[in-house]
Design a protein around this motif. Structure first.
Motif, PDB file in Angstrom:
ATOM      1  N   VAL A 247      -6.882   4.431   5.322  1.00  4.55           N
ATOM      2  CA  VAL A 247      -5.922   3.497   4.726  1.00  4.55           C
ATOM      3  C   VAL A 247      -6.024   2.135   5.410  1.00  4.55           C
TER       4      VAL A 247
ATOM      5  N   VAL B 128       3.076   0.117   5.245  1.00  2.00           N
ATOM      6  CA  VAL B 128       2.766   1.045   4.158  1.00  2.00           C
ATOM      7  C   VAL B 128       4.009   1.849   3.800  1.00  2.00           C
TER       8      VAL B 128
ATOM      9  N   ASN C 132       1.305  13.272   5.390  1.00  2.00           N
ATOM     10  CA  ASN C 132       1.348  11.881   4.944  1.00  2.00           C
ATOM     11  C   ASN C 132       2.270  11.048   5.833  1.00  2.00           C
TER      12      ASN C 132
ATOM     13  N   LEU D 134       1.208   5.581  -0.666  1.00  2.00           N
ATOM     14  CA  LEU D 134       0.644   6.924  -0.804  1.00  2.00           C
ATOM     15  C   LEU D 134       1.485   7.678  -1.831  1.00  2.00           C
TER      16      LEU D 134
ATOM     17  N   LEU E 144      -3.933   6.725  -2.880  1.00  2.00           N
ATOM     18  CA  LEU E 144      -3.647   5.434  -2.255  1.00  2.00           C
ATOM     19  C   LEU E 144      -3.664   4.372  -3.340  1.00  2.00           C
TER      20      LEU E 144
ATOM     21  N   PRO F 213       0.840  -1.202   0.000  1.00  2.00           N
ATOM     22  CA  PRO F 213       0.000   0.000   0.000  1.00  2.00           C
ATOM     23  C   PRO F 213       0.877   1.253   0.000  1.00  2.00           C
TER      24      PRO F 213
END
Length: 210
Positions: A202, A106, A92, A73, A178, A71
Motif C-alpha cells: 500500500v 489510509v 487489515n 481498503l 485497494l 487510499p
C-alpha cells in the motif's frame, strides 16, 4: 453443520479462483505500478469498483465519493461471520496501524453482505473494535447487491438448519481491494497476505502516486 462448512469452503475456493483469473488475466501491457504488486493485473481489473449508494454506520446514506476520499481498503463480509471476516479485518487493521506509524493516511471500508442482521449499530461496534478509521457500510439488499456487483465480489446465503434460522452463514469472496479516490482500483490482497507485506505494498502505491 460440518456439511454446511464444507459447502461454504468449496464455494469460497471456486469464487477465489474465478476472481483471481479475472484480475490477473490481461493483455500483458506495461504496468506503471508493477513494482508494487505481487502478481500481474489484467486490463479487466480496471472495471473493479464504481458507483454505489449505501448506508454508513451512523445511518447516513453515502456514495462512493463520500466513502473513498483517501487510499481505502475495501472488504465485503458480515459481522456474524464466525472466523474469516474477523481474521481478515484484524489483518487489515494491523496493516493500517503499520501505515499509520509510517505517516500514511489510509482507511478501510467494511461492506456488509448481510443487511438483514447488520444494522448500522452492529457495524459501528465491529469497525470501532477493529480500527478507528474503518467505516461500516450496509443498505437494502438491492443496494448491497449493486455494490457487490460493482466490485466483482460474490456472496450467497446458506440455508440454515431447522430451528436455527437466525444463525445462517453466508458464503462470500475474501479479497481486500485497494482503492484510490481518483484512479480507482489499484490492487487486491489475498487471505495469506501478512500485515507487513500489505502495508509495504500500500505504501508503495501511495509513494508512486497512484
Amino acid at each position: 453443520m460440518q456439511r454446511i462448512y464444507a459447502i461454504s469452503a468449496a464455494t469460497a475456493i471456486a469464487a477465489l479462483v474465478g476472481v483471481t483469473w479475472f484480475v490477473t488475466s490481461g493483455d500483458g501491457g506495461k504496468d506503471a505500478f508493477a513494482d508494487c504488486r505481487s502478481s500481474a493485473i489484467g486490463t479487466g481489473a480496471a472495471s473493479i469498483g464504481g458507483p454505489f449508494e449505501l448506508v454508513d454506520e451512523t445511518g447516513k446514506t453515502v456514495t462512493e465519493k463520500d466513502v473513498i476520499t483517501k487510499p481505502t481498503l475495501v472488504y465485503f463480509g458480515y459481522t456474524f461471520c464466525p472466523d474469516v471476516c474477523p481474521l481478515d479485518n484484524a489483518r487489515n487493521a494491523a496493516a493500517m496501524r503499520i501505515l499509520d506509524e509510517k505517516g500514511y493516511d489510509v482507511q478501510a471500508a467494511f461492506v456488509s453482505v448481510d443487511p438483514e442482521r447488520d444494522t448500522p449499530e452492529h457495524l459501528a461496534d465491529f469497525t470501532s473494535y477493529m480500527h478507528e478509521n474503518m467505516i461500516g457500510l450496509t443498505g437494502t439488499p438491492e443496494q448491497v447487491k449493486a455494490a457487490s456487483q460493482a466490485y466483482k465480489t460474490y456472496f450467497r446465503k446458506q440455508e440454515p438448519e431447522e430451528g436455527q434460522e437466525e444463525y445462517y452463514l453466508i458464503d462470500h469472496s475474501t479479497f481486500t481491494y485497494l482503492m484510490f479516490p481518483e484512479s480507482g482500483f489499484a490492487d487486491f490482497f489475498k487471505r495469506d497476505e501478512t500485515p507487513e507485506s500489505m502495508a509495504q505494498r500500500v505504501g508503495c502505491f501511495i509513494d508512486a502516486g497512484a
